[in-house]
Design a protein around this motif. Sequence first.
Motif, PDB file in Angstrom:
ATOM      1  N   ARG A 183      -6.114  34.977 -10.871  1.00 53.69           N
ATOM      2  CA  ARG A 183      -5.933  35.612 -12.310  1.00 53.69           C
ATOM      3  C   ARG A 183      -4.654  36.301 -12.502  1.00 53.69           C
ATOM      4  NH1 ARG A 183      -9.362  35.315 -16.626  1.00 53.69           N
ATOM      5  NH2 ARG A 183      -9.335  37.780 -16.892  1.00 53.69           N
ATOM      6  N   LYS A 184      -4.344  37.098 -11.604  1.00 54.02           N
ATOM      7  CA  LYS A 184      -3.116  37.671 -11.523  1.00 54.02           C
ATOM      8  C   LYS A 184      -1.727  36.805 -11.800  1.00 54.02           C
ATOM      9  CE  LYS A 184       0.081  41.187  -9.114  1.00 54.02           C
ATOM     10  NZ  LYS A 184       0.260  42.093  -7.972  1.00 54.02           N
ATOM     11  N   ALA A 185      -2.039  35.766 -10.947  1.00 56.63           N
ATOM     12  CA  ALA A 185      -0.879  34.825 -11.063  1.00 56.63           C
ATOM     13  C   ALA A 185      -0.624  34.104 -12.385  1.00 56.63           C
ATOM     14  CB  ALA A 185      -0.868  33.895 -10.029  1.00 56.63           C
ATOM     15  N   THR A 186      -1.789  34.148 -13.001  1.00 57.30           N
ATOM     16  CA  THR A 186      -1.984  33.396 -14.376  1.00 57.30           C
ATOM     17  C   THR A 186      -2.066  34.211 -15.498  1.00 57.30           C
ATOM     18  OG1 THR A 186      -4.371  33.181 -14.120  1.00 57.30           O
ATOM     19  CG2 THR A 186      -2.877  31.335 -13.226  1.00 57.30           C
ATOM     20  N   ASP A 187      -1.538  35.627 -15.251  1.00 58.86           N
ATOM     21  CA  ASP A 187      -1.760  36.476 -16.492  1.00 58.86           C
ATOM     22  C   ASP A 187      -3.172  36.744 -16.991  1.00 58.86           C
ATOM     23  OD1 ASP A 187       0.974  37.037 -16.076  1.00 58.86           O
ATOM     24  OD2 ASP A 187       1.758  35.987 -17.662  1.00 58.86           O
ATOM     25  N   GLY A 188      -4.023  36.638 -16.220  1.00 59.52           N
ATOM     26  CA  GLY A 188      -5.496  36.696 -16.538  1.00 59.52           C
ATOM     27  C   GLY A 188      -5.961  35.546 -17.210  1.00 59.52           C
ATOM     28  N   GLY A 189      -5.263  34.467 -17.431  1.00 63.55           N
ATOM     29  CA  GLY A 189      -5.565  33.172 -18.197  1.00 63.55           C
ATOM     30  C   GLY A 189      -6.368  32.079 -17.306  1.00 63.55           C
ATOM     31  N   ALA A 190      -6.441  32.044 -16.081  1.00 63.49           N
ATOM     32  CA  ALA A 190      -7.213  31.185 -15.320  1.00 63.49           C
ATOM     33  C   ALA A 190      -8.663  31.353 -15.556  1.00 63.49           C
ATOM     34  CB  ALA A 190      -7.081  31.397 -13.778  1.00 63.49           C
ATOM     35  N   ARG A 191      -9.401  30.166 -15.810  1.00 61.48           N
ATOM     36  CA  ARG A 191     -10.808  30.125 -16.119  1.00 61.48           C
ATOM     37  C   ARG A 191     -11.362  29.479 -14.709  1.00 61.48           C
ATOM     38  NH1 ARG A 191     -11.635  26.299 -21.050  1.00 61.48           N
ATOM     39  NH2 ARG A 191      -9.984  25.188 -19.967  1.00 61.48           N
ATOM     40  N   ILE A 192     -12.196  30.595 -14.204  1.00 62.98           N
ATOM     41  CA  ILE A 192     -12.614  30.445 -12.893  1.00 62.98           C
ATOM     42  C   ILE A 192     -14.209  30.417 -12.748  1.00 62.98           C
ATOM     43  CG2 ILE A 192     -12.761  31.341 -10.449  1.00 62.98           C
ATOM     44  CD1 ILE A 192      -9.928  32.542 -11.104  1.00 62.98           C
ATOM     45  N   PHE A 193     -14.764  29.288 -11.873  1.00 58.91           N
ATOM     46  CA  PHE A 193     -16.098  29.459 -11.829  1.00 58.91           C
ATOM     47  C   PHE A 193     -16.438  30.082 -10.228  1.00 58.91           C
ATOM     48  CE2 PHE A 193     -15.931  26.249 -15.214  1.00 58.91           C
ATOM     49  CZ  PHE A 193     -17.273  26.575 -15.714  1.00 58.91           C
ATOM     50  N   GLU A 194     -17.432  30.823 -10.188  1.00 56.40           N
ATOM     51  CA  GLU A 194     -17.987  31.086  -8.811  1.00 56.40           C
ATOM     52  C   GLU A 194     -18.574  29.993  -8.265  1.00 56.40           C
ATOM     53  OE1 GLU A 194     -21.161  32.607  -5.691  1.00 56.40           O
ATOM     54  OE2 GLU A 194     -21.494  31.500  -8.109  1.00 56.40           O
ATOM     55  N   GLY A 195     -18.414  29.604  -7.036  1.00 52.37           N
ATOM     56  CA  GLY A 195     -19.039  28.347  -6.441  1.00 52.37           C
ATOM     57  C   GLY A 195     -19.682  28.389  -5.067  1.00 52.37           C
ATOM     58  N   THR A 196     -20.214  29.563  -4.765  1.00 52.09           N
ATOM     59  CA  THR A 196     -20.813  29.982  -3.598  1.00 52.09           C
ATOM     60  C   THR A 196     -22.412  29.978  -3.772  1.00 52.09           C
ATOM     61  OG1 THR A 196     -20.299  32.432  -3.798  1.00 52.09           O
ATOM     62  CG2 THR A 196     -18.674  30.722  -2.414  1.00 52.09           C
ATOM     63  N   GLY A 197     -23.069  29.402  -4.747  1.00 52.71           N
ATOM     64  CA  GLY A 197     -24.337  29.304  -4.910  1.00 52.71           C
ATOM     65  C   GLY A 197     -24.827  30.869  -5.597  1.00 52.71           C
ATOM     66  N   LEU A 201     -21.340  35.851  -7.098  1.00 54.39           N
ATOM     67  CA  LEU A 201     -21.238  35.957  -8.426  1.00 54.39           C
ATOM     68  C   LEU A 201     -20.992  37.260  -9.169  1.00 54.39           C
ATOM     69  CD1 LEU A 201     -21.239  34.382 -11.235  1.00 54.39           C
ATOM     70  CD2 LEU A 201     -23.852  34.693 -11.259  1.00 54.39           C
ATOM     71  N   ILE A 202     -21.732  38.359  -8.696  1.00 52.75           N
ATOM     72  CA  ILE A 202     -21.377  39.481  -9.315  1.00 52.75           C
ATOM     73  C   ILE A 202     -19.765  40.095  -9.148  1.00 52.75           C
ATOM     74  CG2 ILE A 202     -22.152  42.248  -9.617  1.00 52.75           C
ATOM     75  CD1 ILE A 202     -25.000  41.080  -8.530  1.00 52.75           C
ATOM     76  N   ASP A 203     -19.498  39.892  -7.990  1.00 52.90           N
ATOM     77  CA  ASP A 203     -18.159  40.411  -7.714  1.00 52.90           C
ATOM     78  C   ASP A 203     -17.080  39.468  -8.424  1.00 52.90           C
ATOM     79  OD1 ASP A 203     -15.990  41.798  -6.070  1.00 52.90           O
ATOM     80  OD2 ASP A 203     -15.785  40.108  -5.105  1.00 52.90           O
ATOM     81  N   SER A 204     -17.514  38.112  -8.541  1.00 51.78           N
ATOM     82  CA  SER A 204     -16.633  37.235  -9.217  1.00 51.78           C
ATOM     83  C   SER A 204     -16.604  37.723 -10.682  1.00 51.78           C
ATOM     84  CB  SER A 204     -16.753  35.758  -8.934  1.00 51.78           C
ATOM     85  OG  SER A 204     -16.576  35.668  -7.515  1.00 51.78           O
ATOM     86  N   PHE A 205     -17.711  37.867 -11.084  1.00 46.27           N
ATOM     87  CA  PHE A 205     -17.967  38.141 -12.578  1.00 46.27           C
ATOM     88  C   PHE A 205     -16.874  39.448 -12.875  1.00 46.27           C
ATOM     89  CE2 PHE A 205     -19.690  40.437 -16.271  1.00 46.27           C
ATOM     90  CZ  PHE A 205     -19.699  39.528 -16.925  1.00 46.27           C
ATOM     91  N   ARG A 206     -17.085  40.455 -12.204  1.00 43.95           N
ATOM     92  CA  ARG A 206     -16.196  41.674 -12.514  1.00 43.95           C
ATOM     93  C   ARG A 206     -14.707  41.458 -12.444  1.00 43.95           C
ATOM     94  NH1 ARG A 206     -19.016  46.402 -12.060  1.00 43.95           N
ATOM     95  NH2 ARG A 206     -20.777  46.634 -11.137  1.00 43.95           N
ATOM     96  N   ARG A 207     -14.245  40.390 -11.576  1.00 45.68           N
ATOM     97  CA  ARG A 207     -13.025  39.876 -11.339  1.00 45.68           C
ATOM     98  C   ARG A 207     -12.510  38.892 -12.391  1.00 45.68           C
ATOM     99  NH1 ARG A 207     -10.999  41.283  -6.054  1.00 45.68           N
ATOM    100  NH2 ARG A 207     -12.662  42.048  -4.675  1.00 45.68           N
ATOM    101  N   GLY A 208     -13.385  38.615 -13.391  1.00 46.52           N
ATOM    102  CA  GLY A 208     -13.027  37.695 -14.633  1.00 46.52           C
ATOM    103  C   GLY A 208     -13.608  36.327 -14.461  1.00 46.52           C
ATOM    104  N   ALA A 209     -14.396  35.948 -13.588  1.00 48.69           N
ATOM    105  CA  ALA A 209     -14.958  34.588 -13.738  1.00 48.69           C
ATOM    106  C   ALA A 209     -15.742  34.304 -15.225  1.00 48.69           C
ATOM    107  CB  ALA A 209     -16.150  34.438 -12.449  1.00 48.69           C
ATOM    108  N   ILE A 210     -15.774  33.099 -15.562  1.00 50.24           N
ATOM    109  CA  ILE A 210     -16.326  32.675 -16.755  1.00 50.24           C
ATOM    110  C   ILE A 210     -17.702  32.038 -16.468  1.00 50.24           C
ATOM    111  CG2 ILE A 210     -14.059  32.288 -17.812  1.00 50.24           C
ATOM    112  CD1 ILE A 210     -14.694  29.393 -17.608  1.00 50.24           C
ATOM    113  N   GLY A 211     -18.132  31.579 -15.333  1.00 50.72           N
ATOM    114  CA  GLY A 211     -19.312  31.238 -14.965  1.00 50.72           C
ATOM    115  C   GLY A 211     -19.719  30.918 -13.472  1.00 50.72           C
ATOM    116  N   THR A 212     -20.735  30.154 -13.137  1.00 50.26           N
ATOM    117  CA  THR A 212     -21.114  29.706 -12.011  1.00 50.26           C
ATOM    118  C   THR A 212     -21.565  28.565 -11.734  1.00 50.26           C
ATOM    119  OG1 THR A 212     -22.311  30.510  -9.953  1.00 50.26           O
ATOM    120  CG2 THR A 212     -23.396  30.971 -12.177  1.00 50.26           C
TER     121      THR A 212
END
Length: 307
Positions: A183-197, A201-212
């Motif tokens: 997210r930092k390397a893309t100025d917050g623009g990267a759209r990221i999915f959590e992928g560990t089942g 997810l909660i931590d990834s969501f706080r960091r900007g994930a758009i889904g799982t």
Amino acid sequence: MTERTDPGRLGGVISVVQTPFDDADEIDPTAHRRQLDWLFAEGTDGVVTGMVSEVLRLTADERDRLASLTCEAADGRGPVIVSVGAESTHTAVRHARHAARAGAAAVMAVPPALTAVGDDDLFGYFATIAESSGLPVVVQDASGYVGRSLSIELQARLFWELGDLALFKPESPPIGPKVSALRKATDGGARIFEGTGGLHLIDSFRRGAIGTMPAGDLVWAMVPLWRALIAGDYDRAYEIGGPLALVITHQSSLDTFVSVEKHNLVRQGVLPSARMRGPVGPIGDEDTLAEVDRLVDRLRAVVEAAG
């Protein structure tokens, strides 16, 4: 009625489907359609074929058939993402073009696992998949299970040069720091999915994930967990996330993920068989599955407690 993500957008809970096999080890299309009907009835935003769909155990023609069956069974109820990663760009492009013709909204690709190549070659691999199919590509770092880890620099380059055609699914630890770094390397623009089942997810969501993109066997828990996060109800999210994490502790390899997920789907009456194509690695024993059953029952009780 459960609120769903607009099918034209990619986000929310995108459930990974299992590939059901009959007694002859062939894909069972009837069971597959029943699985998708159940997933959408439980509120999934979309579906995806992935590593735990046993795509590496399918022939090239079977992978294309699974993509077609999935798009047909989804029937416009949500976006379909198709796994197209391969050991050659040529084969990955073949699958990606078929996915586009079948009606997929996007494709997902792991990098080649058997060849150690540099970032320039990997950039060409992912970019060619996206550009040849015209579909967004979910760049899957599955190095927690197979293949090599993808550098943040490579992923950021894909974002800056492909724009909306590049999404990301980090699956190798440490998940949270990698999400934040990308997210930092893309100025917050990267759209990221959590992928560990759903484990992170909660931590990834706080960091900007758009889904799982979790397996579909526990979709009835993943959907309310995601909805709680969207609503800012972290108390509810942690209530669900705790017992969910206990289930996932019994899934430490691709085959254990598939084994537990198919077991859960059979137990819930979704699939007629938990059959996997062999050879299959260690997947636990009857006591393992008995403990999974107890944990899933506790998870369902938590989910149902708040209605």
